[in-house]
Write a protein that holds these residues in place. Structure first.
Motif, PDB file in Angstrom:
ATOM      1  N   GLN A 177       3.020  -9.124 -12.132  1.00 43.75           N
ATOM      2  CA  GLN A 177       3.166  -8.040 -13.086  1.00 43.75           C
ATOM      3  C   GLN A 177       4.630  -7.623 -13.164  1.00 43.75           C
ATOM      4  O   GLN A 177       5.479  -8.105 -12.409  1.00 43.75           O
ATOM      5  CB  GLN A 177       2.303  -6.853 -12.672  1.00 43.75           C
ATOM      6  N   ALA A 307     -12.607  -6.777  -3.930  1.00 34.77           N
ATOM      7  CA  ALA A 307     -11.475  -6.377  -4.759  1.00 34.77           C
ATOM      8  C   ALA A 307     -10.157  -6.868  -4.172  1.00 34.77           C
ATOM      9  O   ALA A 307      -9.267  -7.332  -4.895  1.00 34.77           O
ATOM     10  CB  ALA A 307     -11.455  -4.855  -4.915  1.00 34.77           C
ATOM     11  N   LYS A 310      -9.828 -10.662  -4.603  1.00 34.41           N
ATOM     12  CA  LYS A 310      -9.587 -11.030  -5.997  1.00 34.41           C
ATOM     13  C   LYS A 310      -8.189 -10.637  -6.459  1.00 34.41           C
ATOM     14  O   LYS A 310      -7.533 -11.384  -7.200  1.00 34.41           O
ATOM     15  CB  LYS A 310     -10.631 -10.351  -6.882  1.00 34.41           C
ATOM     16  N   GLY A 311      -7.705  -9.485  -6.025  1.00 25.21           N
ATOM     17  CA  GLY A 311      -6.503  -8.927  -6.649  1.00 25.21           C
ATOM     18  C   GLY A 311      -5.230  -8.923  -5.840  1.00 25.21           C
ATOM     19  O   GLY A 311      -4.141  -8.805  -6.408  1.00 25.21           O
ATOM     20  N   SER A 447       1.140  -8.884  -7.793  1.00 28.40           N
ATOM     21  CA  SER A 447       0.307  -9.785  -8.587  1.00 28.40           C
ATOM     22  C   SER A 447      -0.296  -9.041  -9.776  1.00 28.40           C
ATOM     23  O   SER A 447      -0.339  -7.808  -9.820  1.00 28.40           O
ATOM     24  CB  SER A 447      -0.804 -10.375  -7.721  1.00 28.40           C
ATOM     25  N   GLY A 449      -3.314  -8.693 -10.596  1.00 22.63           N
ATOM     26  CA  GLY A 449      -4.503  -7.918 -10.271  1.00 22.63           C
ATOM     27  C   GLY A 449      -4.298  -6.856  -9.208  1.00 22.63           C
ATOM     28  O   GLY A 449      -5.256  -6.201  -8.791  1.00 22.63           O
ATOM     29  N   ARG A 450      -3.043  -6.660  -8.776  1.00 23.79           N
ATOM     30  CA  ARG A 450      -2.800  -5.745  -7.658  1.00 23.79           C
ATOM     31  C   ARG A 450      -3.239  -4.315  -7.935  1.00 23.79           C
ATOM     32  O   ARG A 450      -3.967  -3.705  -7.129  1.00 23.79           O
ATOM     33  CB  ARG A 450      -1.305  -5.753  -7.308  1.00 23.79           C
ATOM     34  N   ASP A 451      -2.787  -3.737  -9.030  1.00 26.61           N
ATOM     35  CA  ASP A 451      -3.044  -2.315  -9.259  1.00 26.61           C
ATOM     36  C   ASP A 451      -4.535  -2.023  -9.417  1.00 26.61           C
ATOM     37  O   ASP A 451      -5.028  -0.996  -8.947  1.00 26.61           O
ATOM     38  CB  ASP A 451      -2.271  -1.838 -10.489  1.00 26.61           C
ATOM     39  N   ALA A 452      -5.254  -2.938 -10.082  1.00 30.51           N
ATOM     40  CA  ALA A 452      -6.702  -2.741 -10.229  1.00 30.51           C
ATOM     41  C   ALA A 452      -7.388  -2.786  -8.869  1.00 30.51           C
ATOM     42  O   ALA A 452      -8.299  -1.994  -8.590  1.00 30.51           O
ATOM     43  CB  ALA A 452      -7.282  -3.807 -11.155  1.00 30.51           C
ATOM     44  N   ALA A 453      -6.950  -3.703  -8.002  1.00 35.72           N
ATOM     45  CA  ALA A 453      -7.541  -3.797  -6.664  1.00 35.72           C
ATOM     46  C   ALA A 453      -7.251  -2.551  -5.849  1.00 35.72           C
ATOM     47  O   ALA A 453      -8.146  -1.988  -5.198  1.00 35.72           O
ATOM     48  CB  ALA A 453      -7.020  -5.042  -5.954  1.00 35.72           C
TER      49      ALA A 453
END
Length: 523
Positions: A177, A307, A310-311, A447, A449-453
């Motif tokens: 990101q 989570a 995945k992230g 990454s 997906g970091r913030d969502a995780a």
């Protein structure tokens, strides 16, 4: 869980004595709280530690220097090392190695140091990127690669940014990101770049928060944190593989079990463990409990583990050190750290570690044997003879990841070869000490997906389990992963746990990085 002995009771348990854990403990000590700090290492410091080779060379666990956004952090480190002669203050002298030239850092501001054809390529790319931004002002980059191309252009992307960032992170920039960038990556002024290209000997090298920095005079970065721990109550600290290592976390009972079997009950828990490790210990503890409430909580932990898997991504860091006999060569001069985007060296960064503090090397009177010449084909004469110095040292960093494998059996030889290829060392240089250490968790990758995780994990740990997971890998935010940030993550976690105060470093990185934070003071 054993019940053969009564559990020790504390208001706040802090796991990990790196900068974040020490920040938490410092704040708790200041508030005269009932707390305990535990760490499986034998000494405080965590990833901000320092090793000493048999020959007397110090090497940090990576490229650590001291600069600060916080008055509280300044108070803490100056209480730890209070004397003027405890510190050296340096002006950053940093370069990028490109086509045999040294380009002042940041590269994108100083393309005037490049051959003319590369200057033209870089400036054309900057102009095209500027025109593209003007034509599409509402478009926002969706990943780091798009940010690079939109802000720096294809020329600088191809020359430096793409390959260098893969060498650092071990993943392509398109898989990262760009919200984390802030003060980490300079977005250049087109006018400034062109001016520097046209005006001879003009360079812009003062960008960024670490344009000046401090470094301890003795003992490397680890000395700061050992001294910081020495100001805490000794009875509130436990270290080592038995007394300081957590074997089980029982979140429903708010109890942990140590490697030596002792139990600790807590009201609040500040954990600086890698968040994936924290969740594994929680799941193990819940499975041991074997009751209906624990079974329900296992599902919650498993959802958080999903989570994370995945992230969240990370890379390993391999730190290598070379102790070299001789005076510091003029080609090295006053350089601090150097960047290497090209493929002629496995390392992405080299630090002239002896420039940070002369005491990082043994004194000239110390007699050491030559291990090898930098060019290993040059035979060592009188290999058993120990000779005096002077000495200087290099520290080099290599990233290892799934997409960027590294052979640990050959990396030292490859690093020496790379140092030769980039003219950090000369073939006849005498290497008298080597250092090699791999840190499984080196960089928390920003990454996609970091913030969502993190949004699924960190609030849930806090609200459902009373656990504040913070620190470089506890809260997984590289943009607030420097030593000052990490320390304050711990301080602010304590204030959040005890008083409900907002955690600005965790939640507002751009805000804390854009100002001088004086709301809290230690002294």
């Amino acid at each position: 869980m054993s019940t053969s002995q009564e559990a020790q009771k504390v208001d706040v348990l802090v796991i990990g004595a790196g900068p974040t854990g020490l920040g938490a403990a410092t704040r708790l000590d200041q508030l005269k709280s009932n707390y305990l700090l535990v760490d499986s290492y034998d000494v405080a410091g965590g990833l901000a530690g320092t090793d000493l080779t048999e020959e007397g060379f110090y090497f940090d666990y990576g490229g650590h220097v001291i600069f600060s956004h916080y008055a509280y952090f300044d108070d803490a480190i100056h209480r730890a090392l209070p004397n003027d002669d405890d510190w050296y203050t340096h002006r950053r002298v940093s370069y990028v190695r490109k086509v045999g030239a040294w380009v002042p850092y940041p590269y994108q501001n100083n393309v005037s140091a490049l051959p003319v054809e590369l200057q033209v390529e870089a400036i054309e790319g900057l102009i095209e990127a500027s025109e593209q931004r003007a034509a599409t002002p509402t478009i926002k980059p969706q990943n780091f690669e798009e940010w690079i191309l939109r802000n720096l252009g294809k020329g600088i992307a191809d020359q430096f940014m793409m390959n260098y960032n893969f060498k650092v992170w071990g993943v392509p920039p398109r898989e990262m990101q760009c919200k984390w960038l802030g003060e980490r990556v300079s977005a250049p002024s087109l006018k400034l770049v062109i001016k520097n290209a046209l005006v001879k000997n003009s360079a812009d090298s003062n960008w960024g928060p670490n344009a000046t920095f401090k470094f301890p005079a003795r003992g490397g970065t680890g000395a700061i944190w050992k001294a910081c721990a020495s100001h805490l109550s000794p009875e509130r600290q436990r270290y080592g593989a038995e007394q300081g290592k957590i074997e089980e976390i029982h979140p429903t009972r708010k109890t942990v079990v140590m490697a030596d079997g002792r139990q600790i009950r807590y009201n609040k828990l500040v954990s600086t463990l890698n968040v994936d490790q924290l969740l594994r210990l929680m799941k193990h503890g819940l499975e041991v409990e074997k009751n209906e409430d624990a079974e329900k909580r296992v599902k919650a932990v498993e959802e958080m583990q999903g989570a994370v898997e995945k992230g969240l991504k990370f890379s390993n860091t391999i730190v290598l050190g070379l102790g070299i006999r001789g005076s510091l060569p003029p080609r090295i001069g006053d350089k601090c750290w150097l960047y290497f985007p090209e493929d002629d060296a496995p390392f992405y960064r080299a630090t002239i570690f002896s420039n940070y503090a002369p005491e990082n090397c043994p004194t000239a009177s110390v007699r050491l044997k030559t291990i090898q010449h930098a060019d290993p084909t040059i035979a060592v004469q009188n290999a058993d003879e120990a000779k005096e110095g002077p000495y200087w040292s290099l520290m080099l960093e290599v990233c290892q990841s799934e997409q960027k494998p590294v052979d640990m059996d050959t990396i030292l030889a490859e690093t020496i070869k790379g140092a030769l290829a980039t003219e950090l060392i000369k073939p006849e240089d005498e290497i008298v000490s080597t250092y090699l250490r791999r840190f499984e968790y080196g960089y928390p990758t920003p990454s996609l997906g970091r913030d969502a995780a993190l949004a699924q994990v960190l609030p849930r740990l806090k609200e459902e389990f009373g656990i504040w997971s913070r620190g470089r890998f506890g809260s997984w935010k590289y943009e607030v992963g420097n030593q000052d940030h990490s320390f304050m993550l711990g301080v602010e976690a304590v204030d959040s746990a005890l008083y409900g105060s907002p955690e600005m470093t965790l939640n507002e990185p751009d805000w804390v990085n854009g100002r001088r934070n004086v709301e809290r003071r230690l002294l």
